[in-house]
Design an enzyme around this catalytic site. Structure first.
Site, PDB file in Angstrom:
ATOM      1  N   LYS A 128      -6.845   3.383  -3.430  1.00  0.00           N
ATOM      2  CA  LYS A 128      -7.338   3.359  -2.131  1.00  0.00           C
ATOM      3  C   LYS A 128      -7.727   5.041  -1.345  1.00  0.00           C
ATOM      4  O   LYS A 128      -6.840   5.751  -1.950  1.00  0.00           O
ATOM      5  CB  LYS A 128      -6.274   2.820  -1.041  1.00  0.00           C
ATOM      6  N   ASP A 173       0.968  -1.270   0.031  1.00  0.00           N
ATOM      7  CA  ASP A 173       0.076   0.016   0.078  1.00  0.00           C
ATOM      8  C   ASP A 173       0.960   1.140   0.003  1.00  0.00           C
ATOM      9  O   ASP A 173       1.575   1.624   1.185  1.00  0.00           O
ATOM     10  CB  ASP A 173      -0.867   0.114   1.158  1.00  0.00           C
ATOM     11  N   LYS A 213     -10.148   0.226  -2.532  1.00  0.00           N
ATOM     12  CA  LYS A 213     -10.098   0.160  -1.233  1.00  0.00           C
ATOM     13  C   LYS A 213     -10.368   1.129  -0.478  1.00  0.00           C
ATOM     14  O   LYS A 213     -10.097   2.136  -0.722  1.00  0.00           O
ATOM     15  CB  LYS A 213      -8.682  -0.614  -1.002  1.00  0.00           C
TER      16      LYS A 213
END
Length: 233
Positions: free
Chosen positions: A156, A94, A185
């Site tokens: 995300k 991430d 996400k």
């Protein structure tokens, strides 16, 4: 409820990222992840070796964060962080994009950096954190498009360390901006089952949360109540 506990669990990245966490806190977090067989844990870079060791016998992936939480480290550092994380056993990445570059309109530089991290990840899925709290809708769209062009697996919403986190409007915008091959996400304030289900309804398929146990136990409780009602009918 249309979801089972197992289905929701496999949509959650259990977050173990708070700066004050001890090794014992990491162990407890990994135990929760293993108990429910979530999709992954998301740990601090220094905790990757411990998480890999603790979760080796489970189906839980080990993810970590790159350029976290501000996204403003040099690209070479983000690449080095990624390479080390993969070497130590991380299987999901991430990364926080460079928010300042994005806000300055330097989209090509943002995209090149994402490409560099993806190459360093050696096939592990990369989730690009936009940090929507600081962005206009136009900047959110530009970031999503750059992430898809670069080959990211996910876009995300947030780190969870900005003034605001995931919102339905932002998540719907992100889902509309990318093709079906890029997943969305939600992270930052995902603390209840009802929130998670509402976000799933706009196309979110992965959730970063530290409230994993509460969410899944709530679903288990509701499922038992539904079954009891059906049997009584």
């Amino acid at each position: 409820m249309d979801f089972t506990v197992a289905q929701i669990a496999k949509m959650i990245d259990h977050s173990i990222l708070r700066p004050e966490f001890t090794a014992e806190d990491v162990r407890k977090g990994c135990a929760i992840a293993a108990k429910y067989e979530v999709a992954s844990v998301c740990v601090r870079p220094c905790d990757v070796p411990l998480a890999v060791q603790l979760l080796r016998a489970s189906s839980v992936e080990v993810g970590t964060v790159i350029g976290f939480p501000h996204g403003d480290t040099h690209t070479a550092i983000k690449v080095a962080e990624t390479e080390l994380a993969i070497y130590q056993g991380a299987t999901e990445i991430d990364m926080v994009l460079n928010v300042g570059w994005l806000r300055s309109g330097h989209i090509d530089a943002v995209e090149r950096e994402i490409v560099a991290v993806i190459e360093a990840a050696k096939g592990a899925p990369v989730k690009v954190i936009l940090e929507n709290a600081y962005l206009t809708n136009e900047q959110k769209l530009a970031a999503c498009w750059a992430a898809e062009r670069a080959g990211a697996a996910f876009v995300k919403s947030s780190t969870g360390f900005a003034p605001t986190g995931a919102t339905i409007d932002d998540l719907a915008l992100m889902r509309s901006a990318v093709s079906a091959k890029v997943r969305v996400k939600a992270s930052g304030g995902v603390r209840s089952l009802d929130q998670l289900v509402a976000m799933a309804a706009v196309g979110v398929t992965r959730f970063g949360s530290s409230a994993t146990e509460a969410i899944l136990e709530d679903l288990a409780r509701r499922t038992r109540i539904e079954l009891a009602h059906l049997r009584a009918a």
